[in-house]
Design an enzyme around this catalytic site. Sequence first.
Site, PDB file in Angstrom:
ATOM      1  N   CYS A   2       0.831  -1.193   0.000  1.00  0.00           N
ATOM      2  CA  CYS A   2       0.000   0.000   0.000  1.00  0.00           C
ATOM      3  C   CYS A   2       0.867   1.245   0.000  1.00  0.00           C
ATOM      4  O   CYS A   2       2.078   1.178  -0.199  1.00  0.00           O
ATOM      5  CB  CYS A   2      -0.901   0.003   1.237  1.00  0.00           C
ATOM      6  SG  CYS A   2      -1.830  -1.535   1.477  1.00  0.00           S
ATOM      7  N   ARG A  49      -4.907   1.583  -0.174  1.00  0.00           N
ATOM      8  CA  ARG A  49      -4.845   0.139   0.019  1.00  0.00           C
ATOM      9  C   ARG A  49      -4.844  -0.655  -1.280  1.00  0.00           C
ATOM     10  O   ARG A  49      -5.659  -0.418  -2.171  1.00  0.00           O
ATOM     11  CB  ARG A  49      -6.037  -0.324   0.873  1.00  0.00           C
ATOM     12  CG  ARG A  49      -5.936  -1.805   1.240  1.00  0.00           C
ATOM     13  CD  ARG A  49      -7.145  -2.305   1.978  1.00  0.00           C
ATOM     14  NE  ARG A  49      -6.960  -3.705   2.371  1.00  0.00           N
ATOM     15  CZ  ARG A  49      -7.942  -4.570   2.594  1.00  0.00           C
ATOM     16  NH1 ARG A  49      -9.194  -4.186   2.491  1.00  0.00           N
ATOM     17  NH2 ARG A  49      -7.669  -5.819   2.931  1.00  0.00           N
ATOM     18  N   GLU A  76       3.702  -6.702   4.007  1.00  0.00           N
ATOM     19  CA  GLU A  76       3.109  -7.969   4.410  1.00  0.00           C
ATOM     20  C   GLU A  76       3.911  -8.556   5.566  1.00  0.00           C
ATOM     21  O   GLU A  76       5.146  -8.520   5.547  1.00  0.00           O
ATOM     22  CB  GLU A  76       3.109  -8.983   3.258  1.00  0.00           C
ATOM     23  CG  GLU A  76       2.248  -8.595   2.075  1.00  0.00           C
ATOM     24  CD  GLU A  76       0.759  -8.595   2.365  1.00  0.00           C
ATOM     25  OE1 GLU A  76       0.336  -9.265   3.331  1.00  0.00           O
ATOM     26  OE2 GLU A  76       0.025  -7.917   1.630  1.00  0.00           O
TER      27      GLU A  76
END
Length: 647
Positions: A2, A49, A76
Amino acid sequence: MCGIAGILDLKNEQVSTNRIKKMCDVMHHRGPDDTGYYFNGNIGLGHKRLSIIDLSRGKQPVYNEDKSISIVFNGEIYNYLELITELKENGHIFYTSSDTEVIIHLYEEHGEKCVEYLNGMFSFAIWDSNRKKLFLARDRLGVKPLYYAYKEEKIIFASEIKAILQSEYITAEPNYPAIMDYMTLTYVTGEKTFFKGINKLMPGYILVVENSHVEVKKYWDLELKPDYKHEEQYFIDKLEYLLRDSVKITLRSDVPLGCHLSGGLDSSTVCCLASSILNHPIKTFTGAFSEGSKYDETNYAKCVASYVNAEYFEIYPEVEDFGELLRKLTWYLDEPVVGPGVVPQYFVSKLVSENVKVVLGGQGGDEIFAGYLRHLQFSYEMEMLEHPCRSLFSITRFGGLKGLTLFSALFFLNGTSFEPRNRYFQIISESFITKRELNKLFTEKFYKELGEYDCFKSFCETLENIDRKNYKYIPFYCDIKNYLPGLLQVEDRTSMMNSVESRVPLLDHRIVEFSATIPQELKIKNYTLKYIFKQTIKKWIPTEIYNRKDKKGFPTPTNEWFKKFNQEIRDILLDPVAVERGIYNTEYVEKILKNIRGSKGLHKKFIWKLLCVELWFKVFIDNKDYLEGKTTIETLLNKQSPLTLTA
């Protein structure tokens, strides 16, 4: 993956919602799926996002149970499932199944040390409203970017520099030490950027603002602890486990994924491991050029794809694509970094975006396992210093290194410094541009702007943790700390330009830390680069790939491009604005350009870097209409490219 942005006003003045929105809007490519904001007096957070995990409930900002702590997160966390289990056992209540919420609860448990529990790629901002504390963090290797500026008692931060400029607190001004770094090394050392007043939050660092006190702190570094107690098989067995486990956890996704595949050792390893773990064929993505076989590795990529029964995709960019893309690349990259490989990397990412949303790649293998010729050269030269007779015997026995032997002989004949840091700096810098050429290029005006800055001194500061007994590991440590972040910046921007999440399982911090314990003699053995890595992976990949002798590394036909765009390049580098800027010796630039058709490798690299720097000036410094809000980014990027071929 993002984009995040935020402003903290240390004078406790209200943060403008419009400024935060503008910062996020300019990063729409990083997160086209959703937008979220948090505003509370003197703090504002924004988030764009790209939905990968928990698609329906993962909207950001994410909060803790009583909403006293909020987070915006880019990246992540691969071990999030294991962390969720532990945190639930400790009584934490989750309202999502996303990895973002894991970080919030880890922060509640461990404070700033929460980063030590994370395995992944990340940059995030946490606002603790009870303590009035801002906490920024970036992953250990710098896979995910984070920039910040401190101006007018305000902390402004974002995933991309252009977003900080949109805050309107910072004016785009050139930072000449960064330009000198790039022209010398093809990367910028330390926390500086091309923009004066805007810094990188360095990999493995956190930034904390509490009680109006701003502190940047290191939470991780690479510890060089070579292990001479174990035999070769021990390193093979442990590395095999780590590689398998890293690929396994990076396959966690709620959207389709695939693999970059060049046909080299690293991407082939990731692809073969991923295919063995999944129960369906994986999609692979390859790029090449039609200018000749030396720019085309598709035969190897197809070999691997067939070996694992993958669904194979390929793309061949044309020279016209190069001309049309350069302006956009300059904008999306924020600043010049590394070499022309960014062009094909963009096109492969574009191909990926048309098929999947997440892609795994082999980035980092050469840096952590000694895969570059410069690693072999440094190792050989250091051996010549320690054991001249033995090294001469070895070079005769193993052969195939005549060019390296001659090059290294000049190292002694020219009286080059034997100090290891100095020598590695010379190997890097003079493979791109010689000091003599730099002195001819830059004007007195440039050196006046540069001041007392010393590129070599800055380079050495990045190696201050290496003691004399570990000098053999200078290439390993230096490339991970300096060169790799530049490659990862390109990886991030080219994937994000196309709204794709790129994952790099070889850079799992456990693998990197373990690599720091592998003796250098096992990384380069019998003059074989990546020896221990090759011994580990040989049972996973096709024999044709394991036995390859023609390492290419995504070669780019810059020579052919420059010949076709000769006049257009001259128009960029020698136009009235560039000449008036007065930082280049135009006569020397003209001389280089006149010889472009017969120019040698060093001159091609020189022209590429000079072109990138001048385009950066044109996009970010000269383009006042956009920076002052008088035109749009669409107008800027859709403008006719300066390298469009003439009829």
